[in-house]
Scaffold this active site. Structure first.
Site, PDB file in Angstrom:
ATOM      1  N   SER A 117      59.635  79.491  68.313  1.00  0.00           N
ATOM      2  CA  SER A 117      59.260  78.083  68.448  1.00  0.00           C
ATOM      3  C   SER A 117      59.422  77.408  67.093  1.00  0.00           C
ATOM      4  O   SER A 117      59.262  78.068  66.050  1.00  0.00           O
ATOM      5  CB  SER A 117      57.800  77.989  68.888  1.00  0.00           C
ATOM      6  OG  SER A 117      57.334  76.667  68.728  1.00  0.00           O
ATOM      7  N   TYR A 130      48.836  80.536  68.332  1.00  0.00           N
ATOM      8  CA  TYR A 130      50.245  80.393  68.725  1.00  0.00           C
ATOM      9  C   TYR A 130      51.115  80.336  67.470  1.00  0.00           C
ATOM     10  O   TYR A 130      52.087  81.076  67.320  1.00  0.00           O
ATOM     11  CB  TYR A 130      50.411  79.111  69.544  1.00  0.00           C
ATOM     12  CG  TYR A 130      51.805  78.875  70.068  1.00  0.00           C
ATOM     13  CD1 TYR A 130      52.255  79.521  71.215  1.00  0.00           C
ATOM     14  CD2 TYR A 130      52.676  77.994  69.429  1.00  0.00           C
ATOM     15  CE1 TYR A 130      53.538  79.301  71.703  1.00  0.00           C
ATOM     16  CE2 TYR A 130      53.954  77.764  69.910  1.00  0.00           C
ATOM     17  CZ  TYR A 130      54.379  78.418  71.054  1.00  0.00           C
ATOM     18  OH  TYR A 130      55.646  78.207  71.550  1.00  0.00           O
TER      19      TYR A 130
HETATM   20  N1  LIG Z   1      57.779  74.735  76.536  1.00  0.00           N
HETATM   21  C1  LIG Z   1      58.050  74.381  75.301  1.00  0.00           C
HETATM   22  O1  LIG Z   1      58.056  73.182  74.957  1.00  0.00           O
HETATM   23  C2  LIG Z   1      58.369  75.425  74.267  1.00  0.00           C
HETATM   24  C3  LIG Z   1      58.687  75.022  72.964  1.00  0.00           C
HETATM   25  C4  LIG Z   1      58.983  75.991  72.012  1.00  0.00           C
HETATM   26  C5  LIG Z   1      58.990  77.326  72.367  1.00  0.00           C
HETATM   27  N2  LIG Z   1      58.677  77.702  73.644  1.00  0.00           N
HETATM   28  C6  LIG Z   1      58.676  79.134  73.951  1.00  0.00           C
HETATM   29  O2  LIG Z   1      59.476  79.355  75.091  1.00  0.00           O
HETATM   30  C7  LIG Z   1      58.991  80.492  75.818  1.00  0.00           C
HETATM   31  C8  LIG Z   1      58.829  80.120  77.278  1.00  0.00           C
HETATM   32  O3  LIG Z   1      57.902  79.062  77.352  1.00  0.00           O
HETATM   33  P1  LIG Z   1      57.692  78.172  78.660  1.00  0.00           P
HETATM   34  O4  LIG Z   1      57.484  76.781  78.236  1.00  0.00           O
HETATM   35  O5  LIG Z   1      58.739  78.479  79.650  1.00  0.00           O
HETATM   36  O6  LIG Z   1      56.291  78.768  79.103  1.00  0.00           O
HETATM   37  P2  LIG Z   1      55.675  78.973  80.552  1.00  0.00           P
HETATM   38  O7  LIG Z   1      56.182  77.940  81.493  1.00  0.00           O
HETATM   39  O8  LIG Z   1      54.210  79.126  80.373  1.00  0.00           O
HETATM   40  O9  LIG Z   1      56.321  80.345  80.981  1.00  0.00           O
HETATM   41  C9  LIG Z   1      55.951  81.520  80.353  1.00  0.00           C
HETATM   42  C10 LIG Z   1      56.634  82.658  81.052  1.00  0.00           C
HETATM   43  O10 LIG Z   1      56.194  83.869  80.452  1.00  0.00           O
HETATM   44  C11 LIG Z   1      55.734  84.758  81.449  1.00  0.00           C
HETATM   45  N3  LIG Z   1      54.598  85.472  80.890  1.00  0.00           N
HETATM   46  C12 LIG Z   1      53.560  84.949  80.202  1.00  0.00           C
HETATM   47  N4  LIG Z   1      52.714  85.914  79.826  1.00  0.00           N
HETATM   48  C13 LIG Z   1      53.244  87.087  80.283  1.00  0.00           C
HETATM   49  C14 LIG Z   1      52.838  88.432  80.221  1.00  0.00           C
HETATM   50  N5  LIG Z   1      51.711  88.786  79.592  1.00  0.00           N
HETATM   51  N6  LIG Z   1      53.617  89.376  80.788  1.00  0.00           N
HETATM   52  C15 LIG Z   1      54.760  89.020  81.429  1.00  0.00           C
HETATM   53  N7  LIG Z   1      55.201  87.760  81.517  1.00  0.00           N
HETATM   54  C16 LIG Z   1      54.446  86.802  80.959  1.00  0.00           C
HETATM   55  C17 LIG Z   1      55.326  83.866  82.632  1.00  0.00           C
HETATM   56  O11 LIG Z   1      55.509  84.518  83.867  1.00  0.00           O
HETATM   57  P3  LIG Z   1      54.273  84.851  84.851  1.00  0.00           P
HETATM   58  O12 LIG Z   1      53.417  83.635  84.899  1.00  0.00           O
HETATM   59  O13 LIG Z   1      54.917  85.218  86.128  1.00  0.00           O
HETATM   60  O14 LIG Z   1      53.629  86.016  84.203  1.00  0.00           O
HETATM   61  C18 LIG Z   1      56.323  82.719  82.524  1.00  0.00           C
HETATM   62  O15 LIG Z   1      57.502  83.029  83.217  1.00  0.00           O
HETATM   63  C19 LIG Z   1      57.677  80.892  75.136  1.00  0.00           C
HETATM   64  O16 LIG Z   1      57.904  82.004  74.296  1.00  0.00           O
HETATM   65  C20 LIG Z   1      57.311  79.669  74.326  1.00  0.00           C
HETATM   66  O17 LIG Z   1      56.536  79.993  73.198  1.00  0.00           O
HETATM   67  C21 LIG Z   1      58.377  76.782  74.597  1.00  0.00           C
END
Ligand SMILES: NC(=O)c1ccc[n+]([C@@H]2O[C@H](COP(=O)([O-])OP(=O)(O)OC[C@H]3O[C@@H](n4cnc5c(N)ncnc54)[C@H](OP(=O)(O)O)[C@@H]3O)[C@@H](O)[C@H]2O)c1
Length: 220
Positions: A117, A130
Site C-alpha cells: 500500500s 495497517y
Molecule cells: N482498497 C484499497 O483502497 C487499497 C489500497 C491500497 C492497498 N490495498 C491492499 O490491497 C489488498 C486487497 O485489498 P481490498 O481492498 O481488496 O480488501 P478487501 O476487499 O477487504 O479484500 C480482502 C481480501 O483478502 C481476503 N482475506 C482477508 N483476510 C484473510 C485471511 N486471514 N485469510 C485469507 N484471506 C483473507 C478476503 O477474503 P475473505 O473475506 O473471503 O477471507 C478478501 O478477498 C490488501 O492487501 C490491501 O492492503 C487496498
C-alpha cells in the site's frame, strides 16, 4: 485483478475464507478456480499448498493480496484485533511465501507479487497497525528479493493508492480527512500492475502512492 489476468489467458486461482464470496466470483467468471485458506494459519496454508500444487503442478505465480485495515485508537483497541491485523498483513504473506517457495523454485520462471500500500511509506496514525504491518511487508519484500536474486523467482511489490474500494472506516472526522484523498479505479491500478510486471519493474507505485512515498521520506 482476477478478471484482467483471466482476460490475458492465465489460469487464475483465487483464495479466501468466505465460500459464498468465492462462489459468486466463480459464477461471474466460470474459468476461475477457488480454494479456501486462512492466511494466518500455517496448517490451512499447508492444506492449500498440497491441493493447489497437486491440481496445478505448473503454478508459477503467487500473489499475496489478503489484507485488512482497522481504524485504531490505542487507548481503547483490543489486543486480539491488533494481532489479527499484523497476522493478516505481515505474517500471512511471509508464511504463504515460505510454504509456496519450494514449488516456485522448481519452475523455469516464477514470480511472487506482494500487494502492499502507499501507506507503507509513512506512519498513518489513524490506521497505525495497517501502516506498520505494510512497512514491515515492504522490508520483507526487499529482503526476499535480495535472497532470491539468483533464482528463477522474481519478486514484485504493488503499492496501490486509495482505490475505488476504500478500506478505511473510522470516526466521522477521520473519514472526512481520508475522503479528501482521491480514489483511483481498481481496474486502473491492476492495469498498471500488469504493465509494471511486463516491464519487469520490481516496485510498482501507481498514482498518489508516489506522493505518499515522498511524504514518507520527509517524515522519516
Ligand atoms: N482498497 C484499497 O483502497 C487499497 C489500497 C491500497 C492497498 N490495498 C491492499 O490491497 C489488498 C486487497 O485489498 P481490498 O481492498 O481488496 O480488501 P478487501 O476487499 O477487504 O479484500 C480482502 C481480501 O483478502 C481476503 N482475506 C482477508 N483476510 C484473510 C485471511 N486471514 N485469510 C485469507 N484471506 C483473507 C478476503 O477474503 P475473505 O473475506 O473471503 O477471507 C478478501 O478477498 C490488501 O492487501 C490491501 O492492503 C487496498
Amino acid at each position: 485483478m482476477a478478471k484482467q489476468l483471466l482476460a490475458l489467458g492465465n489460469t487464475v486461482i483465487v483464495t479466501g475464507r468466505n465460500k459464498e464470496k468465492m462462489n459468486q466470483a466463480k459464477e461471474q467468471y466460470p474459468k476461475l478456480h477457488t480454494y479456501s485458506v486462512e492466511v494466518t494459519d500455517i496448517d490451512s496454508i499447508q492444506d492449500l499448498y498440497e491441493q493447489v500444487t497437486r491440481d496445478f503442478p505448473t503454478l508459477n505465480v503467487l500473489i499475496n493480496n489478503a489484507g485488512m485495515m482497522n481504524a485504531i485508537k490505542f487507548q481503547t483497541a483490543k489486543a486480539k484485533g491488533i494481532a489479527d491485523e499484523v497476522n493478516t498483513n505481515l505474517a500471512g504473506p511471509i508464511l504463504m511465501t515460505q510454504i509456496f517457495l519450494p514449488h516456485l523454485l522448481q519452475q523455469k520462471e516464477a514470480a511472487i507479487l506482494n500487494v502492499n500500500s502507499g501507506i507503507a511509506y509513512f506512519a498513518f496514525d489513524k490506521a497505525p497497525i495497517y501502516s506498520a504491518s505494510k512497512l514491515g511487508l515492504h522490508s520483507y519484500t526487499q529482503s526476499l528479493r535480495k535472497q532470491l536474486k539468483k533464482t528463477p523467482v522474481k519478486v514484485f511489490e504493488l503499492a496501490p493508492p486509495r482505490t475505488s474500494k476504500p478500506m478505511f472506516s473510522g470516526t466521522e472526522e477521520d473519514n472526512a480527512s481520508v475522503d479528501r484523498v482521491p480514489e483511483v479505479p481498481i481496474s486502473e491500478v491492476v492495469r498498471k500492475m500488469i504493465d509494471g510486471i511486463k516491464k519487469n519493474r520490481e516496485t510498482i507505485v501507481p498514482g498518489m502512492s508516489k506522493l505518499l512515498k515522498l511524504v514518507g521520506k520527509i517524515q522519516l
